[in-house]
Design a protein around this motif. Structure first.
Motif, PDB file in Angstrom:
ATOM      1  N   ASN A  46      15.890  57.757  19.837  1.00 53.28           N
ATOM      2  CA  ASN A  46      16.700  56.475  19.559  1.00 53.28           C
ATOM      3  C   ASN A  46      15.837  55.346  19.300  1.00 53.28           C
ATOM      4  N   ARG A  47      14.804  55.039  20.259  1.00 49.33           N
ATOM      5  CA  ARG A  47      13.943  54.132  20.189  1.00 49.33           C
ATOM      6  C   ARG A  47      13.256  54.132  18.916  1.00 49.33           C
ATOM      7  N   ILE A  48      12.871  55.311  18.474  1.00 48.63           N
ATOM      8  CA  ILE A  48      11.937  55.330  17.272  1.00 48.63           C
ATOM      9  C   ILE A  48      12.910  55.187  16.136  1.00 48.63           C
ATOM     10  N   LEU A  49      14.187  55.510  16.140  1.00 47.88           N
ATOM     11  CA  LEU A  49      14.928  55.438  15.143  1.00 47.88           C
ATOM     12  C   LEU A  49      15.328  54.035  14.851  1.00 47.88           C
ATOM     13  N   ILE A  50      15.603  53.151  15.826  1.00 47.33           N
ATOM     14  CA  ILE A  50      15.807  51.661  15.737  1.00 47.33           C
ATOM     15  C   ILE A  50      14.715  50.891  14.912  1.00 47.33           C
ATOM     16  N   SER A  51      13.535  51.345  15.419  1.00 41.58           N
ATOM     17  CA  SER A  51      12.386  50.626  14.849  1.00 41.58           C
ATOM     18  C   SER A  51      12.251  51.015  13.417  1.00 41.58           C
ATOM     19  N   LEU A  52      12.569  52.180  12.823  1.00 39.36           N
ATOM     20  CA  LEU A  52      12.600  52.472  11.387  1.00 39.36           C
ATOM     21  C   LEU A  52      13.633  51.967  10.889  1.00 39.36           C
ATOM     22  N   GLU A  53      14.935  51.685  11.483  1.00 41.01           N
ATOM     23  CA  GLU A  53      16.172  51.022  10.725  1.00 41.01           C
ATOM     24  C   GLU A  53      15.808  49.568  10.616  1.00 41.01           C
ATOM     25  N   ASP A  54      15.325  48.848  11.501  1.00 41.03           N
ATOM     26  CA  ASP A  54      15.087  47.353  11.374  1.00 41.03           C
ATOM     27  C   ASP A  54      13.795  47.056  10.733  1.00 41.03           C
ATOM     28  N   GLY A  55      13.032  47.881  10.596  1.00 34.01           N
ATOM     29  CA  GLY A  55      11.422  47.823   9.772  1.00 34.01           C
ATOM     30  C   GLY A  55      10.498  47.418  10.771  1.00 34.01           C
ATOM     31  N   THR A  56      10.718  47.392  12.037  1.00 34.31           N
ATOM     32  CA  THR A  56       9.620  47.068  12.964  1.00 34.31           C
ATOM     33  C   THR A  56       8.752  48.348  13.358  1.00 34.31           C
ATOM     34  N   GLU A  81       4.377  60.309  18.646  1.00 38.60           N
ATOM     35  CA  GLU A  81       5.427  59.563  17.876  1.00 38.60           C
ATOM     36  C   GLU A  81       5.477  59.446  16.420  1.00 38.60           C
ATOM     37  N   ASP A  82       4.055  59.209  16.093  1.00 43.53           N
ATOM     38  CA  ASP A  82       3.751  59.026  14.555  1.00 43.53           C
ATOM     39  C   ASP A  82       3.920  60.262  13.817  1.00 43.53           C
ATOM     40  N   ARG A  83       3.421  61.224  14.481  1.00 50.39           N
ATOM     41  CA  ARG A  83       3.603  62.673  13.777  1.00 50.39           C
ATOM     42  C   ARG A  83       5.096  63.089  13.828  1.00 50.39           C
ATOM     43  N   ILE A  84       5.732  62.795  14.593  1.00 49.84           N
ATOM     44  CA  ILE A  84       7.332  62.679  14.400  1.00 49.84           C
ATOM     45  C   ILE A  84       7.782  62.387  13.225  1.00 49.84           C
ATOM     46  N   VAL A  85       7.235  61.068  12.919  1.00 48.80           N
ATOM     47  CA  VAL A  85       8.230  60.198  11.854  1.00 48.80           C
ATOM     48  C   VAL A  85       7.432  60.915  10.781  1.00 48.80           C
ATOM     49  N   GLN A  86       6.029  61.083  10.711  1.00 50.18           N
ATOM     50  CA  GLN A  86       5.337  61.817   9.505  1.00 50.18           C
ATOM     51  C   GLN A  86       6.166  63.143   9.044  1.00 50.18           C
TER      52      GLN A  86
END
Length: 344
Positions: A46-56, A81-86
Motif C-alpha cells: 500500500n505504501r508503494i501504491l500510494i507513491s505511484l498514485e500521487d506521483g512521488t 521494491e523497484d523490481r515489484i513496480v517493474q
C-alpha cells in the motif's frame, strides 16, 4: 498504428503489485530483505501504491557489480521494491509491445529463447546444405548505447498513456541520454523494441527470407553474397538513424564453415557448442559443481553433437552427480550417449 491508453489503472492497483511481488519473490524466498518485506506485506504494498498514485514514487539506487561472462559487464540490480513496480508495469504492457514484434525475433519472449532461435536457424540451413553465405550482425556495446530518444519514440508509437511512459522512463533515465541498465527486467523488452525497426526493414523491405534475431545478434542467409552486401549497407543506414553501430563480429561468411549463433556453431546436419563454452564447462565444474549448473549444461548441449563431451567432463570432474546424469540421459532418450559412456 493504433496506440493504447488508460494503462495506469492496470498497474497502479493493489492486485497488480501483489501479483508482481510473488513473481519477484519466486526462488528468492530465503532472502532476509524479502522475508522482512513480506512480514508486513499489505502495508508495504500500500505504501508503494500510494507513491505511484500521487506521483512521488522514486527509483532507489541500484546495487552495482561486475560479471565476466566472457566480457566484463556492469550489472545494476534494482532494489526489491523497484523490481515489484517493474514487474507490475511490464505485466500491463508486455503483450501489447510483443505483438509488434515479428516471428523471427527470439530474445526474452515466452515460448522462444536461445534454443528456439538455434532450431529455426538449423531448419533454414537445410535449404542450403553447405552452400551459400551468411551475414552475421552484432551491435557494438548494444545495451550501453541504446538512444533514449529513439527508444521513447518507439514506445510512444505503441503507448499513449503518459503516466505509463513517465514511469517507464524512471527505469533507464540517468542523464546520459543513452544506455539501458543490465539488471532491470524492463531493459530486456526495451532492447528488443529498440531493434524492431531493423526486423521490419529486413523482412518487409529487403525481403530477407531466412532471417533470425536474438537480441542484437542477427543472422541472414542467402545464396548470393552480393545480396548480403546490399542488405548490410541498408542495415547500416538504418542503424545510423537509430544511433547504433555494428562491431567487429559483423561479417559475411561461408555456410559450409558453420554459423556461430546463440552459443552454437551450426550446420544443416550438425550443431556444436562453441569451444570457449566447452572450456568454461570444465573450468566452472572444477570450481563449483552443483546440480542446477549441471542440469543447465546438459540442457544446453541436449540437441547438439557436443552432449557426449559434456557428459564425459561432468563424470570426470563432478563424480558425485553421476546418478543425476544417468537419470537425465534416460529421461531425455539419450540412450546412445548413456551406453557409450557408462556401458562402453
Amino acid at each position: 498504428m493504433k496506440r493504447i491508453g488508460n494503462l495506469k489503472t492496470s498497474w497502479c492497483n493493489y492486485e497488480a503489485l501483489h501479483k508482481a511481488f510473488f513473481e519477484v519473490k519466486k526462488s528468492k524466498s530465503y532472502y532476509h530483505s524479502i522475508i522482512e518485506f513480506e512480514s508486513n506485506l499489505v502495508s508495504n504494498l500500500n505504501r508503494i501504491l500510494i507513491s505511484l498514485e500521487d506521483g512521488t514514487y522514486k527509483v532507489k539506487p541500484t546495487r552495482d557489480f561486475y560479471i565476466t561472462d566472457p566480457k566484463r559487464r556492469l550489472i545494476q540490480a534494482p532494489q526489491f521494491e523497484d523490481r515489484i513496480v517493474q514487474h507490475a508495469v511490464l505485466n500491463s504492457i508486455r503483450e501489447t509491445v510483443e505483438n509488434k514484434f515479428i516471428d523471427h525475433t527470439y530474445a526474452c519472449i515466452k515460448g522462444r529463447g536461445t534454443h528456439g532461435a538455434s532450431d529455426l536457424l538449423k531448419r533454414y540451413l537445410v535449404n542450403y546444405k553447405n552452400e551459400g553465405y551468411y551475414l552475421k550482425v552484432d551491435i557494438k556495446k548494444f545495451f550501453y548505447t541504446i538512444n533514449h530518444k529513439v527508444l521513447e519514440y518507439q514506445l510512444s508509437r505503441i503507448i499513449k498513456c503518459k503516466p505509463t511512459l513517465e514511469l517507464l522512463k524512471k527505469f533507464y533515465k540517468d542523464g546520459t541520454g543513452k544506455g539501458l541498465p543490465l539488471g532491470n527486467v524492463t531493459s530486456q523488452l526495451f532492447a528488443n523494441l529498440a531493434l524492431n525497426p531493423i526486423d521490419h526493414l529486413l523482412k518487409r523491405a529487403l525481403k530477407c527470407v531466412h532471417y533470425v534475431r536474438y537480441m542484437d545478434d542477427f543472422i541472414i542467409l542467402s545464396k548470393s553474397k552480393a545480396f548480403l552486401h546490399r542488405v548490410l549497407a541498408s542495415l547500416k543506414q538504418l542503424l545510423v538513424k537509430l544511433k547504433l553501430v555494428t562491431n567487429e563480429k559483423t561479417q559475411i561468411g561461408l555456410i559450409a564453415d558453420g554459423v556461430d549463433f546463440v552459443g552454437y556453431r551450426t550446420w544443416f546436419n550438425n550443431r556444436l557448442i562453441r569451444k570457449r563454452s566447452l572450456y568454461k564447462v570444465k573450468r566452472v565444474l572444477k570450481k563449483n559443481p552443483d546440480i542446477n549448473r549441471i542440469a543447465s549444461y546438459l540442457a544446453h548441449s541436449k540437441r547438439t553433437n557436443s552432449l557426449k563431451y559434456v557428459v564425459e567432463q561432468i563424470t570426470k570432474i563432478a563424480n558425485p552427480f553421476i546418478w543425476f546424469v544417468k537419470i537425465w540421459l534416460i529421461k531425455n532418450n539419450k540412450k546412445e550417449v548413456y551406453h557409450a559412456i557408462f556401458q562402453g
